[in-house]
Design a protein around this motif. Sequence first.
Motif, PDB file in Angstrom:
ATOM      1  N   ARG A 247      -1.451   5.038   8.560  1.00 53.71           N
ATOM      2  CA  ARG A 247      -0.679   4.332   7.533  1.00 53.71           C
ATOM      3  C   ARG A 247       0.813   4.476   7.779  1.00 53.71           C
ATOM      4  NH1 ARG A 247       1.501   5.756   2.650  1.00 53.71           N
ATOM      5  NH2 ARG A 247       0.749   7.860   2.933  1.00 53.71           N
TER       6      ARG A 247
ATOM      7  N   LEU B 168       0.773  -4.302   4.352  1.00 53.43           N
ATOM      8  CA  LEU B 168      -0.279  -3.767   5.220  1.00 53.43           C
ATOM      9  C   LEU B 168      -1.377  -4.780   5.499  1.00 53.43           C
ATOM     10  CD1 LEU B 168      -0.655  -0.141   3.864  1.00 53.43           C
ATOM     11  CD2 LEU B 168       0.522  -0.913   5.904  1.00 53.43           C
TER      12      LEU B 168
ATOM     13  N   LEU C 208      -6.890   3.754   4.267  1.00 51.56           N
ATOM     14  CA  LEU C 208      -6.010   2.621   3.997  1.00 51.56           C
ATOM     15  C   LEU C 208      -6.604   1.639   2.989  1.00 51.56           C
ATOM     16  CD1 LEU C 208      -5.040   1.905   7.700  1.00 51.56           C
ATOM     17  CD2 LEU C 208      -3.638   3.050   6.010  1.00 51.56           C
TER      18      LEU C 208
ATOM     19  N   SER D  75       2.072   6.396  -3.079  1.00 48.73           N
ATOM     20  CA  SER D  75       0.905   5.776  -2.447  1.00 48.73           C
ATOM     21  C   SER D  75      -0.197   5.509  -3.458  1.00 48.73           C
ATOM     22  CB  SER D  75       0.393   6.675  -1.334  1.00 48.73           C
ATOM     23  OG  SER D  75       0.032   7.923  -1.868  1.00 48.73           O
TER      24      SER D  75
ATOM     25  N   THR E 232      -3.112   2.935  -2.573  1.00 47.88           N
ATOM     26  CA  THR E 232      -4.181   3.234  -1.632  1.00 47.88           C
ATOM     27  C   THR E 232      -4.879   4.503  -2.050  1.00 47.88           C
ATOM     28  OG1 THR E 232      -2.778   4.548  -0.201  1.00 47.88           O
ATOM     29  CG2 THR E 232      -2.864   2.205   0.262  1.00 47.88           C
TER      30      THR E 232
END
Length: 118
Positions: free
Chosen positions: A32, A62, A87, A103, A106
Amino acid sequence: MFKAFISRLKQGYRTSPYPRKEVQLPARYRGRPVISESPAVLSGVCPSGALTAREGKTSLDLGLCIFCGSCTRVSGDRISFSGDYRLAAAARDALVMSAGDPSEGTFAEGGNPALLLE
């Protein structure tokens, strides 16, 4: 069907931790991306157009990123790859990262998947 139901009741609670053992990834696996600060000059570097700059803030999608590493070669230490293999995201919007964003989108680094279902 009743026999199958009784059999499952007798077996009880059977789950296993994920992953069962430490995942061995190839040395070339990048993982990542992490943006430490907003490198606004990098928006034209990405061959897939995953890096965009708006209002002085760089974001990385992403869903578009092909993990080629072009951004890391140009940015120095502002963009790096973490090596994290987790991910997954439950919503498309959760795949867009910016500098300093947690984050939560995710499952990586303690992200809360329940936040994605609201």
